[in-house]
Scaffold this active site. Structure first.
Site, PDB file in Angstrom:
ATOM      1  N   ASN B  14      18.137   0.199  68.697  1.00 51.49           N
ATOM      2  CA  ASN B  14      18.055  -0.626  67.496  1.00 51.49           C
ATOM      3  C   ASN B  14      18.618  -2.025  67.765  1.00 51.49           C
ATOM      4  O   ASN B  14      19.277  -2.263  68.761  1.00 51.49           O
ATOM      5  CB  ASN B  14      18.825   0.059  66.362  1.00 51.49           C
ATOM      6  CG  ASN B  14      18.148  -0.152  65.019  1.00 51.49           C
ATOM      7  OD1 ASN B  14      17.663  -1.235  64.731  1.00 51.49           O
ATOM      8  ND2 ASN B  14      18.106   0.883  64.206  1.00 51.49           N
ATOM      9  N   CYS B  15      18.338  -2.911  66.824  1.00 51.95           N
ATOM     10  CA  CYS B  15      18.777  -4.310  66.900  1.00 51.95           C
ATOM     11  C   CYS B  15      20.263  -4.401  67.235  1.00 51.95           C
ATOM     12  O   CYS B  15      21.050  -3.706  66.629  1.00 51.95           O
ATOM     13  CB  CYS B  15      18.515  -4.998  65.558  1.00 51.95           C
ATOM     14  SG  CYS B  15      19.211  -6.643  65.408  1.00 51.95           S
ATOM     15  N   PRO B  16      20.703  -5.233  68.140  1.00 55.07           N
ATOM     16  CA  PRO B  16      19.926  -6.209  68.910  1.00 55.07           C
ATOM     17  C   PRO B  16      19.612  -5.735  70.333  1.00 55.07           C
ATOM     18  O   PRO B  16      19.267  -6.547  71.174  1.00 55.07           O
ATOM     19  CB  PRO B  16      20.891  -7.389  68.980  1.00 55.07           C
ATOM     20  CG  PRO B  16      22.237  -6.745  69.142  1.00 55.07           C
ATOM     21  CD  PRO B  16      22.156  -5.413  68.400  1.00 55.07           C
ATOM     22  N   LEU B  17      19.752  -4.440  70.596  1.00 52.27           N
ATOM     23  CA  LEU B  17      19.649  -3.961  71.985  1.00 52.27           C
ATOM     24  C   LEU B  17      18.310  -4.252  72.673  1.00 52.27           C
ATOM     25  O   LEU B  17      18.308  -4.659  73.836  1.00 52.27           O
ATOM     26  CB  LEU B  17      19.994  -2.474  72.057  1.00 52.27           C
ATOM     27  CG  LEU B  17      21.480  -2.149  71.826  1.00 52.27           C
ATOM     28  CD1 LEU B  17      21.712  -0.642  71.836  1.00 52.27           C
ATOM     29  CD2 LEU B  17      22.353  -2.812  72.880  1.00 52.27           C
ATOM     30  N   ASP B  41      11.846   0.075  67.419  1.00 50.40           N
ATOM     31  CA  ASP B  41      12.488  -0.633  66.306  1.00 50.40           C
ATOM     32  C   ASP B  41      11.464  -1.554  65.636  1.00 50.40           C
ATOM     33  O   ASP B  41      10.987  -2.496  66.260  1.00 50.40           O
ATOM     34  CB  ASP B  41      13.683  -1.436  66.864  1.00 50.40           C
ATOM     35  CG  ASP B  41      14.215  -2.450  65.868  1.00 50.40           C
ATOM     36  OD1 ASP B  41      13.989  -2.274  64.659  1.00 50.40           O
ATOM     37  OD2 ASP B  41      14.860  -3.420  66.312  1.00 50.40           O
TER      38      ASP B  41
END
Lengths: 155, 76
Positions: B14-17, B41
């Site tokens: 998920n954000c920001p990965l 995502d």
């Protein structure tokens, strides 16, 4: 090409509120920003080597709960660690990075972490309890960088 | 049909990965090479557009295969 700059003041020391400064800082760094985070008051908890960040629904009626729960019940012993455990489980299930991971990514990306010296003195924190690479400074240190920043956030 | 030089599996992240991992992978490529990113995502669709716009790396293609998103990013 002059680098864009972002300055953040991070004041919160709960598991949920540790996320915004670290997410924004790591992302900005990935986009080419030079980033500095000034950690003050409870924000300093996020810089501890051994993190023990907690979350509670107390005083936070906006926190989604699996079931409705009266406030007095939320205040019972053990509730905070239960909520923290549930939140960590949910974060993991949804593929959200851990605070440790995001913090490491920030450091890899050379996000500068400045700890508020006044808060360190106020709460008599042991400087060796903080992660490596943390610098210590005051308000003037913050303005030195923030004065030239393109984005400045208070979290 | 290898129209990319490297692949990054950001499935389940998920954000920001996805963006951070993509940035890391791009750093290992040379100019003109293409990175393929697979993500789940939904926010990554807009995020990769914004990433490309701000970093100068070109987003060649975005594909939505029913909840699975693939991106082709050419390193600037």
């Amino acid at each position: 090409m002059s680098e864009k700059k972002m300055a953040i003041i991070a004041t919160k020391g709960t598991l949920d509120w540790a996320y915004p400064p670290l997410i924004l800082a790591s992302t900005a760094a990935a986009l080419g920003y030079q980033v500095q985070i000034f950690w003050t008051f409870y924000g300093l908890q996020v810089l501890k080597k051994d993190l023990d960040l907690q979350v509670t629904s107390l005083g936070n009626p906006g926190m989604p709960m699996p079931m409705p729960m009266p406030v007095l019940l939320q205040a019972l012993p053990g509730m905070q660690s239960m909520m923290t455990g549930m939140m960590k489980k949910k974060l993991k299930e949804k593929g959200v990075a851990s605070i440790e991971e995001l913090r490491e990514l920030c450091q890899e990306a050379e996000v500068k972490m400045v700890a508020c010296q006044m808060t360190v003195d106020l709460f008599e924190f042991d400087k060796s309890a903080f992660i490596d690479g943390v610098e210590f400074g005051g308000a003037a240190t913050f303005f030195d960088f923030a004065g030239e920043a393109d984005i400045c956030l208070y979290i | 049909m290898a129209d990319f030089d490297q692949e990054l599996d950001a499935t389940g992240l998920n954000c920001p990965l996805p963006i951070l991992r993509a940035k890391k992978s791009l750093a290992t490529l040379s100019s003109g090479q293409v990175l393929r990113v697979i993500a789940t995502d939904p926010g990554s669709v807009k995020d990769f557009e914004a990433f490309a716009k701000q970093t100068g790396n070109e987003l060649l293609e975005t594909k939505d295969e029913g909840g699975k998103y693939t991106f082709l990013i050419k390193k600037s």
